[in-house]
Design an enzyme around this catalytic site. Structure first.
Site, PDB file in Angstrom:
ATOM      1  CE  LYS A  11       0.927   1.253   4.422  1.00 37.84           C
ATOM      2  NZ  LYS A  11       1.527   2.665   4.803  1.00 37.84           N
ATOM      3  N   GLY A 103       4.137  -4.094   3.714  1.00 39.39           N
ATOM      4  CA  GLY A 103       4.412  -5.496   3.670  1.00 39.39           C
ATOM      5  C   GLY A 103       3.814  -6.507   4.755  1.00 39.39           C
ATOM      6  CB  SER A 105      -0.165  -4.360   7.449  1.00 41.04           C
ATOM      7  OG  SER A 105       0.664  -3.526   8.125  1.00 41.04           O
ATOM      8  CG  ASP A 138      -0.649   0.473   8.251  1.00 39.42           C
ATOM      9  OD1 ASP A 138      -1.480   1.321   8.580  1.00 39.42           O
ATOM     10  OD2 ASP A 138       0.583   0.596   7.840  1.00 39.42           O
TER      11      ASP A 138
END
Ligand code: C5P
Length: 286
Positions: A11, A103, A105, A138
């Site tokens: 993200k 990464g 999360s 996250d």
């Protein structure tokens, strides 16, 4: 025994605002988040004897209970009252670790989705996000994915208008970030300038990539140590110099991303950055 494979997407934060310290030691956030096409690959096997095993060949990725995917598996089994079941988690890592692009999360979220499917536990996405909130801030967004306005500690996730089609270059500088330290610095000297979240939402609603790019803003950039700040700014300038419509650091860093409306310019930027950095990726919104 049941086995399932799942992609776990990275993200970026198009905006990231830290609004203040809460009673529980965390901070209230307001962030527009976007999943991108860089992904890890997880293979999860559900086993009939209790216990969790995790394998990842990438150096620096923990293979014990400190890995968020492990924590997600354990938390899920507890919530679903499946304490007699076990898990084998294999992670093929492509997303750089400790990079501010989610990464760990994302691996945790993919683990939750997989076990939910395999176990027939039947949790809704909202319930999976609630379970994920106990794993990491996250994780709820990563369970949902897409484009979302994220608030609270990270558990309030509102899907919003998708980011228009574009090319997103990611570049991770070599240094690592101490996230809690950056939060502490923000407590000591609150940000002078905040992202214009409303302008970002309007830009997304009207599908205006240039306006999105103009409104990229992350308050963590302002509290980076001088040398690190200089490196982030240098990468941002390089990206914009090569034709990015805008550029910004993601999460608590240090990965910097640039938004491009032209694939050729994005590729040229990737090639230029790869002369100096090993972790450079060309991605698209997912
Ligand atoms: O929840 P997560 O493990 O991702 O958080 C890592 C660290 O970031 C926390 O220990 C905390 O110091 C900080 N944090 C925060 N407020 C948030 C999210 C994270 O203070 N909303």
């Amino acid at each position: 025994m049941r086995r399932m494979t799942q992609a776990a997407y990275a993200k970026i934060n198009l905006t990231l605002d830290v609004l203040g310290l809460r009673g529980d030691g965390y901070h209230n956030l307001e962030s527009v988040m976007q999943t991108v096409s860089l992904s890890d690959r997880l293979v999860i096997t559900m086993e009939d004897q209790p216990g969790i095993r995790l394998k990842c060949e990438t150096k620096g990725v923990p293979e014990d209970e400190t890995n968020l995917a492990w924590k997600a598996g354990e938390t899920f089994l507890h919530h679903a009252r499946l304490t007699k079941k076990g898990l084998a988690i294999e992670i093929e890592k492509h997303i750089p670790v400790f990079a501010g692009i989610g990464g760990g999360s994302s691996d945790a979220a993919a683990t939750l989705r997989c076990i939910n499917n395999m176990s027939n536990a039947g949790f809704t996405t909202q319930e999976l996000m609630e379970i994920g909130a106990g794993v990491g801030s996250d994780v709820p967004f990563c369970v949902q994915g897409g484009t979302a306005l994220v608030r609270g500690r990270g558990e309030r996730v509102n899907p919003i208008w998708a980011l228009p089609d574009c090319w997103i270059v990611l570049c991770k500088p070599r240094f690592n970030i101490a996230t809690p330290e950056l939060y502490r610095k923000l407590d000591q000297s609150p940000p002078q300038r905040h992202p214009d979240t409303r302008a970002m939402l309007e830009a997304l609603q009207s599908g205006d990539l240039l306006e999105v790019a103009k409104n990229l803003h992350n308050v963590f950039e302002d509290v980076l140590p001088q040398e690190q700040w200089e490196e982030v700014i240098a990468i941002r300038r390089l990206m914009v110099g090569e034709g990015a419509l805008g550029s910004c650091m993601s999460g608590s860093g240090p990965t910097v991303f640039g938004l491009f409306d032209r694939e050729d310019l994005a590729w040229k930027t990737v090639k230029g950055l790869r002369q100096f950095y090993s972790a450079v990726f060309l991605t698209q919104p997912v």
